[in-house]
Design a protein around this motif. Structure first.
Motif, short mmCIF file in Angstrom:
data_model
loop_
_atom_site.label_atom_id
_atom_site.label_comp_id
_atom_site.label_asym_id
_atom_site.label_seq_id
_atom_site.Cartn_x
_atom_site.Cartn_y
_atom_site.Cartn_z
N ARG A 51 15.89 2.98 -1.51
CA ARG A 51 16.12 2.15 -2.71
C ARG A 51 17.60 2.08 -3.01
O ARG A 51 18.40 2.86 -2.49
CB ARG A 51 15.34 2.68 -3.90
N HIS A 52 17.95 1.13 -3.88
CA HIS A 52 19.33 0.87 -4.28
C HIS A 52 19.38 0.69 -5.80
O HIS A 52 18.39 0.28 -6.40
CB HIS A 52 19.86 -0.42 -3.64
N GLY A 63 11.34 -14.58 13.21
CA GLY A 63 10.34 -13.54 13.38
C GLY A 63 9.49 -13.30 12.16
O GLY A 63 9.34 -14.17 11.29
N GLU A 64 8.93 -12.07 12.11
CA GLU A 64 8.01 -11.69 11.04
C GLU A 64 8.29 -10.26 10.61
O GLU A 64 8.41 -9.37 11.45
CB GLU A 64 6.56 -11.79 11.54
N ALA A 65 8.38 -10.06 9.31
CA ALA A 65 8.60 -8.73 8.74
C ALA A 65 7.48 -8.41 7.76
O ALA A 65 7.12 -9.25 6.94
CB ALA A 65 9.94 -8.67 8.02
N THR A 66 6.96 -7.21 7.86
CA THR A 66 6.08 -6.71 6.82
C THR A 66 6.95 -5.81 5.95
O THR A 66 7.56 -4.85 6.44
CB THR A 66 4.88 -5.94 7.40
N ILE A 67 7.03 -6.18 4.68
CA ILE A 67 7.93 -5.52 3.74
C ILE A 67 7.10 -4.71 2.74
O ILE A 67 6.17 -5.25 2.13
CB ILE A 67 8.80 -6.56 2.99
N MET A 68 7.43 -3.45 2.60
CA MET A 68 6.80 -2.60 1.59
C MET A 68 7.69 -2.62 0.36
O MET A 68 8.88 -2.27 0.45
CB MET A 68 6.66 -1.17 2.14
N VAL A 69 7.15 -3.06 -0.76
CA VAL A 69 7.89 -3.11 -2.03
C VAL A 69 7.05 -2.35 -3.04
O VAL A 69 5.99 -2.83 -3.45
CB VAL A 69 8.14 -4.56 -2.51
N GLY A 79 12.29 -18.28 7.66
CA GLY A 79 12.59 -19.16 6.53
C GLY A 79 12.24 -18.59 5.17
O GLY A 79 12.70 -19.09 4.15
N ASP A 80 11.40 -17.54 5.12
CA ASP A 80 10.99 -16.95 3.85
C ASP A 80 12.09 -16.06 3.28
O ASP A 80 12.88 -15.47 4.02
CB ASP A 80 9.72 -16.10 4.02
N THR A 81 12.11 -15.96 1.94
CA THR A 81 13.05 -15.09 1.23
C THR A 81 12.25 -14.19 0.30
O THR A 81 11.29 -14.63 -0.32
CB THR A 81 14.06 -15.93 0.43
N ALA A 82 12.65 -12.93 0.21
CA ALA A 82 12.02 -11.96 -0.70
C ALA A 82 13.11 -11.20 -1.42
O ALA A 82 14.21 -11.02 -0.90
CB ALA A 82 11.12 -11.00 0.10
N VAL A 83 12.77 -10.73 -2.62
CA VAL A 83 13.73 -9.98 -3.45
C VAL A 83 13.07 -8.69 -3.92
O VAL A 83 11.90 -8.69 -4.31
CB VAL A 83 14.17 -10.81 -4.68
N VAL A 84 13.82 -7.61 -3.88
CA VAL A 84 13.35 -6.35 -4.46
C VAL A 84 14.32 -5.97 -5.59
O VAL A 84 15.53 -6.16 -5.48
CB VAL A 84 13.25 -5.23 -3.40
N GLN A 85 13.74 -5.50 -6.67
CA GLN A 85 14.51 -5.15 -7.85
C GLN A 85 15.18 -3.78 -7.69
O GLN A 85 14.79 -2.99 -6.82
CB GLN A 85 13.60 -5.17 -9.08
N PRO A 86 16.17 -3.47 -8.52
CA PRO A 86 16.85 -2.18 -8.43
C PRO A 86 15.87 -1.01 -8.59
O PRO A 86 14.88 -1.11 -9.32
CB PRO A 86 17.83 -2.21 -9.60
#
Length: 117
Positions: A51-52, A63-69, A79-86
């Motif tokens: 975390r940050h 490609g393809e990413a599986t993101i754990m948030v 082409g997709d964009t994702a954001v994670v909060q502080p």
């Protein structure tokens, strides 16, 4: 440190992370207000949970990413964009069949990363 007010190109070789294809850019070294990773991973690769104290924004270039948030898993593709909060634990893995190229923008001129494990 060089004169950060002069326009310059930062050669990719100067940003390489170890023996990987991933680049790491810290803004403060170059007069920029952001930092980033330009990830280039093979299937199955990706960072563990971390975390940050600022937001991080990802854009999948290929490609393809599986993101754990937090406790959720999301899948992002080219082409997709994702954001994670502080302060939210997160990580990602290349779950595609080819290379994952991912731009990870840190809203800080200095990368501050806390690893869960």
């Amino acid at each position: 440190m060089s004169d950060v007010t002069a326009p310059a190109v930062v050669p990719a070789e100067e940003l390489l992370v170890g023996d990987s294809r991933t680049l790491r850019f810290e803004g403060y070294l170059h007069g920029s207000g952001i930092s980033f990773f330009l990830v280039d991973n093979d299937p199955g690769q990706g960072p563990g949970l971390h975390r940050h104290p600022y937001t991080e924004t990802w854009t999948v270039l290929e490609g393809e990413a599986t993101i754990m948030v937090g406790e959720e898993r999301i899948v992002a593709r080219t082409g997709d964009t994702a954001v994670v909060q502080p302060h939210v634990w997160h990580g990602f893995t290349n779950t595609g069949t080819g290379r994952l190229r991912l731009m990870c923008v840190h809203a800080s001129d200095t990368m501050i990363q806390e690893w869960k494990d």
